[in-house]
Design an enzyme around this catalytic site. Structure first.
Site, short mmCIF file in Angstrom:
data_model
loop_
_atom_site.label_atom_id
_atom_site.label_comp_id
_atom_site.label_asym_id
_atom_site.label_seq_id
_atom_site.Cartn_x
_atom_site.Cartn_y
_atom_site.Cartn_z
N HIS B 260 -0.46 -11.50 -11.61
CA HIS B 260 -0.46 -10.12 -11.12
C HIS B 260 0.47 -9.24 -11.96
CE1 HIS B 260 -0.56 -7.02 -7.85
NE2 HIS B 260 0.65 -6.74 -8.31
N GLU B 261 1.69 -9.66 -12.10
CA GLU B 261 2.66 -8.84 -12.85
C GLU B 261 2.28 -8.75 -14.33
OE1 GLU B 261 4.64 -7.09 -11.15
OE2 GLU B 261 4.64 -8.18 -9.25
N HIS B 264 0.19 -5.74 -14.81
CA HIS B 264 1.04 -4.55 -14.99
C HIS B 264 1.62 -4.52 -16.41
CE1 HIS B 264 1.07 -3.10 -10.90
NE2 HIS B 264 1.60 -4.21 -10.39
N GLU B 290 -1.80 -0.52 -10.43
CA GLU B 290 -2.16 -1.61 -9.54
C GLU B 290 -3.58 -2.12 -9.85
OE1 GLU B 290 0.26 -2.75 -7.88
OE2 GLU B 290 -0.77 -4.28 -6.70
#
Lengths: 491, 491
Positions: B260-261, B264, B290
């Protein structure tokens, strides 16, 4: 009240310096290489802002008015230290401050890879820029302060110290030190010294380091230990960032390095909380700072009573071996051997490394030595002082130190001043409280109590001379250092 | 040229923000607890300085003159984004900015120990201060922008987004989502899913995470991975600081969190280098940000073709076990289960967590809900949306998130906007390039090429609506998200 306005203004400056200290620590310990250009720019802008904060046009008025306000003696000293910071800042134009910060960041960063590559040619253009900008800064300071160019930089690290006093001191040292080195070498020639056999795993070395830091009273609620290429003690006094580097073949390097930096750290952590955010609450000088790290590393950690306590610790972490026997460790940790690397030097030959750098940086700044001649000059002095050559080996010669890469000229004398101050303190402490044999115990309360009472809590509330005179009876006196060396190495 | 002066001025602002980003990262990952008070003060002063930089009296003139200067289309958009930053900053008085920063730092820091202690009573007074100051800020913004109070905060994270559009969107979602959740649960009721058996050593999890980050194209020359209580992607685009937390009983938490990160991070690392230091070079909105993390975590990492590649990796790091079989992993990673914790929620129930927070934060800011009623209101909505109780369990209820602790009201809708944008992107990408079954390969070149071309390189050079319309044909469209969920969970 103008004094209050000044306090608030300087507290803001302290906050900016806090951000710079943490980001500087990060740059040396955590930052990936690709982040450097942006970091250098950000720190450059911060330097300009700090500079601008000190050039605020309201300051002149505030200082003038504060002089006639009813101030305590401590506030008066605080005012004087704010004024000194103001004076130092207003001497240099903002463009020069920014250019020095940028050039220094670049040179220092490049040095991290150029040094291992022994790449003097790659280093030179970056270094020439740093020297040129430092000379420019020295010239501006010199004119305003009425000091020589080099003295005007020395004043940044050792307020009140002058080339003349250093020439006297180093003259005195050079009178007896070479003979002492020879005598000690002769005495040690027949000693048997066992080297501890590694490897010493990094994680165990770190655990040992943390335990020793705890013993030495380091406050982990307000600080931490990490790794960097060149060990330092950074951060802020509420959050002291200490670094070391580990060599799995040699347990002493990190251990003694950690003890050294812990001396710096305890000084920082022991500064008076009430003054922490103002110039007067900062460490008195680099020499006094170094006196604390050398007190820990040399006076304390190489004392037989300390070594007797290190010995079982080493055995616990790495398994027992004959080299960890206290007598052997004591011989090992007081071994005198002229070598190329300053940070590896013993306390007897160390002043030679400093005298060499002092002569070179003085000449670089006064303009009588060009940066391109540095390797040759270094080699020449190294031959003269310690009988060693650095020809073709700049990585262990003039490329070995971080200090000059970011333009910190005038700093090196602080190391030997620190060694001398530390010896003065150790002698005075033992005269007052008794010998180290009795003071070195489970928590070293008496030792740290003395240092806190006589050094730490005074921050910059008096001059270095006053501080040392009150604590030891003398402003600057090489005799205790000589007695210390003779007793430990020839006694 | 005034435009050039503006660029230089905003670059300086970017440098200050760089220092804040690194010191903020340090505060969450490295700082010892005793350093917090000084750090909060330093960051408070920095916030004031950033604010002051945006309130420079020369800006008005520069903006006025730059309007008539010959600017490229990109420079015009750059000007508009600088103007927006200026507008946002000049709306709030410096004292309020500083008070919010200080109160937020204190509340967030306290939350780190109050949450595990389930200490709502200890949290409330700190939180009330944060809410009061946020309401004050919203009121000031509302008046100046002619928006509702909540919309005026939403505008900070999702420029152009309004309560009305969110009410429509969440109305549509709430029409089909509850039925979908029930249907999926019914379908999954009879599935057999094996849980991987730990423990999974932290160091191995970290090594696996680093390998997956490499596969996902994370540039370690410009970033690093660390640990924090609440994972985030911070730092600056040249030096992206990604964090995770490890649970030795559960390998998926850190792994999926890292993926997930990394979404980003790739967005940050993919922003156009030429604009990096200016507002127009920053990420378009939190929702778009996001969309990248959820594209990585949900669209990509839970796709069967991706899981088929994760399976042998897991076996290599932790030894093979039946639970690592691809079919089982796919069932495990698409398991739908209403739960209390947002960050642990599956992609089907996640929007319910957001709708809950959206309603609460809107009411806190509009003044129709008092902070002291938060636990009760949270419990009520949690019962309503997911049939779960948080009574007496605030640590898993209203204390679970970091966002509100520092006053980031208006942020939560971005998560669901991101999920919807990600689904739009995934559908468009597959229509143009072919199905994920073919795109998910050793280096994912086609996937990242599409994202860079359509999202990353545009930074804030156009509006979110334009960005999404050009990339996917629609400004904001929940239909692809619904199709994605139906296909993956009921197909």
């Amino acid at each position: 009240m103008s004094y209050s306005a000044l306090e608030q203004h300087f507290e803001q400056l302290h906050h900016l310096q806090h951000l710079g200290a943490i980001c500087g620590w990060d740059q040396a310990t955590m930052m990936p290489p690709g982040g450097n250009e942006a970091r250098a720019e950000a720190l450059g802008t911060l330097a300009v802002l700090c500079h601008r904060q000190l050039q605020d046009p309201r300051l002149g008025d505030w200082f003038a008015r504060a002089e006639s306000e009813p101030l305590s003696q401590e506030q008066q000293q605080s005012l004087a230290e704010m004024r000194r910071a103001w004076r130092d800042a207003t001497l240099l134009p903002a463009d020069l401050v920014r250019a020095r910060s940028l050039a220094g960041s670049r040179c220092e960063h490049a040095w991290r890879s150029l040094r291992p590559a022994n790449d003097w040619a790659g280093f030179l253009p970056l270094f020439e820029e740093v020297v040129a900008l430092s000379r420019e800064a020295a010239a501006a300071r010199s004119e305003a302060l009425g000091l020589s160019r080099y003295d005007s930089l020395l004043e940044l690290y050792e307020p009140g110290m002058r080339t003349q006093a250093l020439d006297t001191l180093f003259g005195e040292l050079s009178g007896w030190l070479p003979g002492l080195i020879a005598e000690v070498q002769e005495k040690q020639r027949l000693e048997t010294v066992l080297s501890p056999q590694g490897p010493f795993a990094t994680d165990k070395q770190k655990a040992l380091g943390l335990e020793v830091m705890s013993w030495l009273g380091f406050d982990f609620h307000h600080g931490r230990l990490d790794v960097s290429a060149h060990p330092f003690c950074g951060g802020v006094s509420e959050d002291v960032r200490l670094t070391t580097r580990y060599d799995e073949a040699d347990v002493a390097q990190a251990l003694m390095g950690i003890i050294h930096e812990t001396g710096h750290a305890r000084y920082e952590q022991g500064l008076p909380a009430a003054w922490r955010r103002l110039p007067v609450g900062q460490a008195r000088s680099m020499g006094v700072h170094e006196s604390q790290s050398l007190f820990f590393e040399m006076q304390l950690a190489r004392h037989p009573a300390f070594i007797a306590r290190l010995s079982p610790l080493l055995a616990r972490y790495f398994g027992d071996q004959p080299a960890f026997e206290p007598g052997n460790l004591a011989r090992l940790y007081t071994r005198v051997q002229p070598g190329l690397i300053r940070v590896d030097a013993d306390e007897v030959t160390y002043p030679a490394h400093i005298m060499l750098r002092y002569r070179i940086e003085r000449d670089l700044i006064e303009g009588t030595l060009a940066p391109r001649h540095l390797p040759e000059r270094w080699n020449q002095l190294m031959q003269q002082y310690l009988g060693l050559s650095t020809e073709g080996n700049d990585k262990d010669g003039c490329l070995q130190d971080i200090h000059w890469t970011d333009g910190s000229f005038g700093y090196f004398p602080s190391y030997t001043l620190g060694a001398i101050y530390a010896a003065q303190q150790a002698e005075a402490m033992q005269q007052q409280l008794g010998p180290f044999e009795r003071l070195i115990d489970d928590d070293l309360t008496a030792v740290f109590g003395w240092l806190e009472h006589h050094i730490w809590r005074h921050a910059s509330l008096c001059s270095t001379g006053e501080l040392m005179a009150r604590a030891t009876g003398h402003v600057l006196d090489a005799a205790p250092f000589r007695r210390h060396l003779e007793q430990r190495y020839l006694g």
